[in-house]
Scaffold this motif. Structure first.
Motif, PDB file in Angstrom:
ATOM      1  N   ARG A  39      -2.715   2.894   4.477  1.00  0.00           N
ATOM      2  CA  ARG A  39      -2.330   4.118   4.080  1.00  0.00           C
ATOM      3  C   ARG A  39      -1.931   3.472   2.802  1.00  0.00           C
ATOM      4  NH1 ARG A  39      -2.220   8.306   7.611  1.00  0.00           N
ATOM      5  NH2 ARG A  39       0.008   8.330   7.611  1.00  0.00           N
ATOM      6  N   ASN A  40      -0.885   2.399   3.419  1.00  0.00           N
ATOM      7  CA  ASN A  40      -0.122   1.210   2.582  1.00  0.00           C
ATOM      8  C   ASN A  40      -0.671   0.683   1.703  1.00  0.00           C
ATOM      9  OD1 ASN A  40       2.370   3.730   2.095  1.00  0.00           O
ATOM     10  ND2 ASN A  40       2.984   3.024   3.670  1.00  0.00           N
ATOM     11  N   CYS A  41      -1.930   0.175   2.551  1.00  0.00           N
ATOM     12  CA  CYS A  41      -2.614  -1.588   1.985  1.00  0.00           C
ATOM     13  C   CYS A  41      -1.335  -2.326   2.275  1.00  0.00           C
ATOM     14  CB  CYS A  41      -2.803  -1.373   0.336  1.00  0.00           C
ATOM     15  SG  CYS A  41      -3.849  -0.127  -0.273  1.00  0.00           S
ATOM     16  N   TRP A  78      -1.292   1.674  12.287  1.00  0.00           N
ATOM     17  CA  TRP A  78      -2.256   0.933  11.628  1.00  0.00           C
ATOM     18  C   TRP A  78      -2.698   2.202  11.112  1.00  0.00           C
ATOM     19  CZ3 TRP A  78      -6.998   3.184  11.592  1.00  0.00           C
ATOM     20  CH2 TRP A  78      -7.063   3.656  12.137  1.00  0.00           C
ATOM     21  N   GLN A  79      -2.408   3.334  11.059  1.00  0.00           N
ATOM     22  CA  GLN A  79      -2.693   4.422   9.630  1.00  0.00           C
ATOM     23  C   GLN A  79      -2.327   4.512   8.519  1.00  0.00           C
ATOM     24  OE1 GLN A  79      -3.193   8.003  12.624  1.00  0.00           O
ATOM     25  NE2 GLN A  79      -5.412   7.998  12.114  1.00  0.00           N
ATOM     26  N   LEU A 131      10.437  -0.833   3.572  1.00  0.00           N
ATOM     27  CA  LEU A 131       9.345  -1.448   3.451  1.00  0.00           C
ATOM     28  C   LEU A 131       8.009  -1.631   3.862  1.00  0.00           C
ATOM     29  CD1 LEU A 131      10.821  -4.962   3.867  1.00  0.00           C
ATOM     30  CD2 LEU A 131      10.316  -3.977   1.878  1.00  0.00           C
ATOM     31  N   ASP A 132       7.925  -0.924   5.035  1.00  0.00           N
ATOM     32  CA  ASP A 132       6.724  -0.850   5.298  1.00  0.00           C
ATOM     33  C   ASP A 132       6.384   0.853   4.929  1.00  0.00           C
ATOM     34  OD1 ASP A 132       6.598  -2.676   6.966  1.00  0.00           O
ATOM     35  OD2 ASP A 132       7.509  -2.072   8.692  1.00  0.00           O
ATOM     36  N   GLN A 133       6.820   1.866   4.725  1.00  0.00           N
ATOM     37  CA  GLN A 133       6.297   2.952   5.115  1.00  0.00           C
ATOM     38  C   GLN A 133       6.633   3.631   3.228  1.00  0.00           C
ATOM     39  OE1 GLN A 133       8.051   5.865   7.564  1.00  0.00           O
ATOM     40  NE2 GLN A 133       7.703   4.200   8.985  1.00  0.00           N
ATOM     41  N   ALA A 171       0.253  -7.739   1.557  1.00  0.00           N
ATOM     42  CA  ALA A 171       0.643  -6.162   1.300  1.00  0.00           C
ATOM     43  C   ALA A 171      -0.493  -6.317  -0.391  1.00  0.00           C
ATOM     44  CB  ALA A 171       2.127  -5.679   0.933  1.00  0.00           C
ATOM     45  N   TYR A 172      -1.136  -5.548  -0.055  1.00  0.00           N
ATOM     46  CA  TYR A 172      -2.234  -5.064  -1.100  1.00  0.00           C
ATOM     47  C   TYR A 172      -2.786  -6.191  -1.464  1.00  0.00           C
ATOM     48  CZ  TYR A 172       1.043  -0.804  -2.457  1.00  0.00           C
ATOM     49  OH  TYR A 172       1.402   0.155  -2.557  1.00  0.00           O
ATOM     50  N   ARG A 173      -3.270  -7.398   0.199  1.00  0.00           N
ATOM     51  CA  ARG A 173      -3.843  -8.746  -0.206  1.00  0.00           C
ATOM     52  C   ARG A 173      -4.705  -8.614   0.698  1.00  0.00           C
ATOM     53  NH1 ARG A 173      -1.378 -13.100  -2.899  1.00  0.00           N
ATOM     54  NH2 ARG A 173      -0.843 -12.126  -5.122  1.00  0.00           N
ATOM     55  N   LEU A 174      -6.248  -8.417   1.288  1.00  0.00           N
ATOM     56  CA  LEU A 174      -6.570  -8.597   2.370  1.00  0.00           C
ATOM     57  C   LEU A 174      -7.683 -10.073   2.280  1.00  0.00           C
ATOM     58  CD1 LEU A 174      -7.995  -7.108   4.825  1.00  0.00           C
ATOM     59  CD2 LEU A 174      -9.464  -6.655   3.374  1.00  0.00           C
TER      60      LEU A 174
END
Length: 262
Positions: A238-240, A233-234, A113-115, A171-174
């Motif tokens: 990268r994966n948003c 964190w990096q 899920l994370d990577q 995920a993909y939402r800031l």
């Protein structure tokens, strides 16, 4: 471990604590070594003679002197055993094995899920074997219908509901991400790590101790999630995957609009 920390230590208590700590580390390291060997054998059986895989790379050849460290999860039931000394040590060992197998299963899915890893059928099958080994050990202590399984199911549901909620909302939402929300999600995501240590309370028929023991374990898990998010964190960027720490960093640096605009 649950003693009142404001009370002065009795003479020699420091040595007792040191001895206990050493014993726990030795137990955890031995257990982790056994689990690695077991997983390596499964991997070899699945892959045949196609070379050494990641699962077997950690084995030590004769004469290899490198010390094998073990993760914190391998220690948990041993740490709580001081409060439930009526439970045999071998039972604690089996609970710790079940804990480690279940953690391996959970982390396998967490990595996917994370990577955003491509599906590795061998690793997924190994994860399922770990899950079955964990349940097999738990069922040897708690038959179907035991109150423990209601607790286990609640933890299981809490974990995957929290995983789903985090993926949907961050995920993909800031967006807004408070420390209170982070703590709630961190407790939820790690809920499935509770039952193996909390099983001691069920075996001792002292379920009234569950709330305070669970709370202490939750605080520890929240810290581990923070550490994990800091280390990754990096990859998360990268994966948003906008974790609490990453969201806070972006907002503090004034990069919100830049990130949202792509």
């Amino acid at each position: 471990m649950l003693a009142n920390t404001t009370e002065p230590l009795s003479p020699g208590a420091e040595n007792v604590g040191s001895s206990l700590h050493h014993a726990v580390i030795v137990e955890g390291a031995a257990l982790y070594r056994d689990i690695r060997e077991c997983r390596a054998q499964w991997t070899e059986a699945l892959n045949g003679n196609n070379g050494r895989s990641e699962g077997t790379a950690g084995r030590h050849s004769p004469g290899h002197s490198k010390r094998l460290s073990s993760p914190l999860h391998a220690y948990y039931p041993f740490l709580f055993h001081t409060l439930f000394q009526d439970v045999p040590v071998e039972t604690v060992r089996e609970l710790a094995r079940a804990d480690r197998f279940s953690t391996g299963h959970l982390l396998s899915y967490d990595r996917i899920l994370d990577q955003g890893l491509s599906i590795d059928t061998t690793q997924l099958f190994l994860a399922q074997l770990e899950h079955m080994q964990s349940l097999k050990r738990l069922y040897s202590f708690f038959p179907a219908g035991h109150a423990f399984w209601d607790y286990f199911y609640d933890c299981y549901s809490e974990t995957w509901k929290s995983v789903r909620e985090e993926r949907l909302c961050h995920a993909y939402r800031l967006g807004a991400f408070s420390i209170a929300r982070f703590c709630a999600l961190a407790r939820g995501k790690t809920a499935l790590l509770r039952p193996f240590s909390m099983a001691l309370a069920f075996l001792s028929d002292r379920t009234e101790d569950l709330p305070r023991l669970s709370a202490s374990l939750d605080q520890h898990h929240i810290a581990l999630v923070l550490i994990d998010d800091l280390e990754d964190w990096q990859q998360d960027y990268r994966n948003c995957n906008f974790t609490y720490l990453l969201t806070r960093l972006i907002r503090k640096a004034g990069l919100t609009e830049q990130i949202l605009s792509g």
